[in-house]
Design a protein around this motif. Sequence first.
Motif, short mmCIF file in Angstrom:
data_model
loop_
_atom_site.label_atom_id
_atom_site.label_comp_id
_atom_site.label_asym_id
_atom_site.label_seq_id
_atom_site.Cartn_x
_atom_site.Cartn_y
_atom_site.Cartn_z
N ALA A 242 0.82 -1.22 0.00
CA ALA A 242 0.00 0.00 0.00
C ALA A 242 0.85 1.26 0.00
CB ALA A 242 -0.92 0.00 1.21
N VAL A 243 2.06 1.19 0.54
CA VAL A 243 2.92 2.37 0.63
C VAL A 243 3.31 2.87 -0.76
CG1 VAL A 243 5.17 3.23 1.42
CG2 VAL A 243 3.81 1.72 2.89
N MET A 244 3.57 1.95 -1.68
CA MET A 244 4.04 2.31 -3.02
C MET A 244 2.94 2.19 -4.07
SD MET A 244 7.20 3.03 -2.34
CE MET A 244 7.93 3.16 -3.97
N GLU A 245 1.73 1.84 -3.68
CA GLU A 245 0.68 1.52 -4.65
C GLU A 245 0.37 2.67 -5.60
OE1 GLU A 245 -3.09 1.03 -6.59
OE2 GLU A 245 -2.70 2.54 -5.04
N HIS A 246 0.39 3.91 -5.11
CA HIS A 246 0.07 5.05 -5.97
C HIS A 246 1.13 5.25 -7.06
CE1 HIS A 246 2.88 6.64 -3.03
NE2 HIS A 246 2.99 7.78 -3.71
N LEU A 247 2.33 4.71 -6.84
CA LEU A 247 3.39 4.78 -7.85
C LEU A 247 3.40 3.54 -8.75
CD1 LEU A 247 6.25 6.16 -5.57
CD2 LEU A 247 5.12 7.40 -7.40
N THR A 269 16.88 3.60 -7.24
CA THR A 269 16.02 2.45 -7.03
C THR A 269 16.18 1.51 -8.22
OG1 THR A 269 14.13 3.52 -8.11
CG2 THR A 269 14.32 3.74 -5.71
N PHE A 270 15.95 0.23 -7.97
CA PHE A 270 16.17 -0.77 -9.01
C PHE A 270 15.28 -1.97 -8.74
CE2 PHE A 270 18.50 -4.57 -10.51
CZ PHE A 270 18.66 -4.25 -11.85
N CYS A 271 14.73 -2.55 -9.81
CA CYS A 271 14.01 -3.82 -9.74
C CYS A 271 12.90 -3.80 -8.68
CB CYS A 271 14.98 -4.96 -9.46
SG CYS A 271 14.24 -6.61 -9.54
N MET A 272 11.89 -2.96 -8.91
CA MET A 272 10.75 -2.87 -8.00
C MET A 272 9.76 -3.99 -8.30
SD MET A 272 8.56 0.53 -7.04
CE MET A 272 10.04 1.31 -6.39
N ASN A 273 9.27 -4.63 -7.24
CA ASN A 273 8.39 -5.78 -7.39
C ASN A 273 7.11 -5.61 -6.57
OD1 ASN A 273 10.26 -7.61 -8.96
ND2 ASN A 273 11.51 -7.20 -7.16
N PRO A 274 6.07 -5.01 -7.18
CA PRO A 274 4.81 -4.86 -6.46
C PRO A 274 4.20 -6.22 -6.11
CG PRO A 274 4.88 -3.48 -8.42
CD PRO A 274 6.04 -4.40 -8.51
N ASN A 275 3.76 -6.35 -4.88
CA ASN A 275 3.15 -7.60 -4.40
C ASN A 275 4.06 -8.80 -4.65
OD1 ASN A 275 0.58 -5.86 -5.68
ND2 ASN A 275 0.29 -6.63 -3.60
N THR A 299 1.79 -11.28 -3.06
CA THR A 299 1.93 -11.12 -1.62
C THR A 299 1.38 -9.76 -1.22
OG1 THR A 299 4.09 -10.01 -1.61
CG2 THR A 299 4.11 -12.41 -1.81
N GLU A 300 1.43 -9.45 0.07
CA GLU A 300 0.96 -8.16 0.58
C GLU A 300 2.06 -7.10 0.58
OE1 GLU A 300 -2.24 -7.46 1.46
OE2 GLU A 300 -2.66 -9.45 0.66
N ASN A 301 3.26 -7.47 0.14
CA ASN A 301 4.41 -6.57 0.22
C ASN A 301 4.91 -6.15 -1.15
OD1 ASN A 301 4.29 -6.93 2.95
ND2 ASN A 301 6.12 -8.22 3.11
N THR A 302 5.63 -5.05 -1.18
CA THR A 302 6.40 -4.62 -2.35
C THR A 302 7.86 -4.54 -1.95
OG1 THR A 302 4.64 -3.43 -3.51
CG2 THR A 302 6.87 -2.61 -3.84
#
Length: 462
Positions: A242-247, A269-275, A299-302
Amino acid sequence: MVKQYDIIIVGAGPAGIFAALELVKAKAGLKILIVEKGREIEKRVCVARERNAACFKCQPCSTVCGWGGAGAFSDGKLTLSTEVGGNLGLYTGEKNLADLIDYIDREYLHFGAPEQVFGMEHEEEIQEMQRRAVLSELKLLPVRIRHMGTGRTSEILQRMQEFLVARGVDVLTSCQVEEVLVKDQVAQGIVTQEGKVYHANCVILAPGREGADWLKRVAQQLGLKMSVNPVDIGVRVELPAAVMEHLTRIFYEVKLLYYSKTFSDRVRTFCMNPNGEVVLENNDGLVTVNGHSHAFNKTENTNFAVLVSKNFTQPFKEPIAYGRYISSLANLLGGGVIIQSLGDLVAGRRSTKDRLAKCMTMPTLAEATPGDLSLVFPYRHLMGIVEMLKALNQIAPGVYSRYTLLYGVEVKFYSSRLALSNCLETEVKNLFAAGDGAGITRGLAQASAAGVLAAREIINRI
């Protein structure tokens, strides 16, 4: 018996695969051999993940070696931009690189990549995010990203292998190349660890990031010139999605650059993996950390990496050795990857199992050892990471939280960069180098494009 081929490709990552695809499409009947030290894709199984145990330090590591390269079990992000993902534009020019990226993107689509591309819509929101980033002393690079996802990526790579084999390409897996044969400064072929000799008119070296050290040894044996690339070392950050969801909703992977206030070091930043989930990697006996985002299981994390890039002055010539040294400290202190909450890091104390159990962010990598990353990283790297997280918090409140998790070490073993022509030929005639292992690319898209570039020059000569 010595076998003769037209082209030998060392490495079955994206550079090697796309070189082979381009060759078979251009001319039927070419005798092509792909040699890969890892296993076939269907046999690439991480025993540690299967057993939910610590890394077994398998040789070679199935996570980073084998058909498809390290990207086979990554989250499969194609960054469709010339601005990030490597330095291939120095050889091709920006316009030609853009054309190459469009070309390989169509190829991935042909083999089953999804149609959706992130970062093409929401123009007003993107401009607002860029404005907020500027006020936070960050540079936001809005790039188009096609996300394939772990699972779907391996399926696409499997189809590519079937396509190549059906057209007569020989694929030799679980085979280590010992020597590259050169006579009178012209490539002649390879010798395997078992002593088998394979001759060829042209050789493409595309061993991937994990094979960077091997390629450096080959370059030294052949007397090839190399220049030192920056060293990228940092942490894998994990927090609630949820912290990064808007991005991530707009960009999927947001690319941010920052220059630290204390030392002016470049941090990104590098290699972002939502959920997604945090995973282990075995880099030639060293256990490091990475992240995946599955096409189907969420998952519930990014998670994402924060990497500090450092250029070193002469006489330093060992970026890989330096990265391995920092990684080895985490392995020494934690038996592998260390996990620490940001709250504990800032407070100057090591994380413990009890404190992590109270953390609101549940770690997805259970094998990580609670510890203290300040005992691992040089002070200027740690300062750069912390300052970057503070800046990120201004555009994504919740990043700089005591519950944010940090895993270390994440290091990108980029090779020293080989001296190459504009068509990626080395100082040895008919010997080409492509992809991350050659120090010119940093990701799926540009690595694939590099394979195409080398193959097209070979086709011209044929």
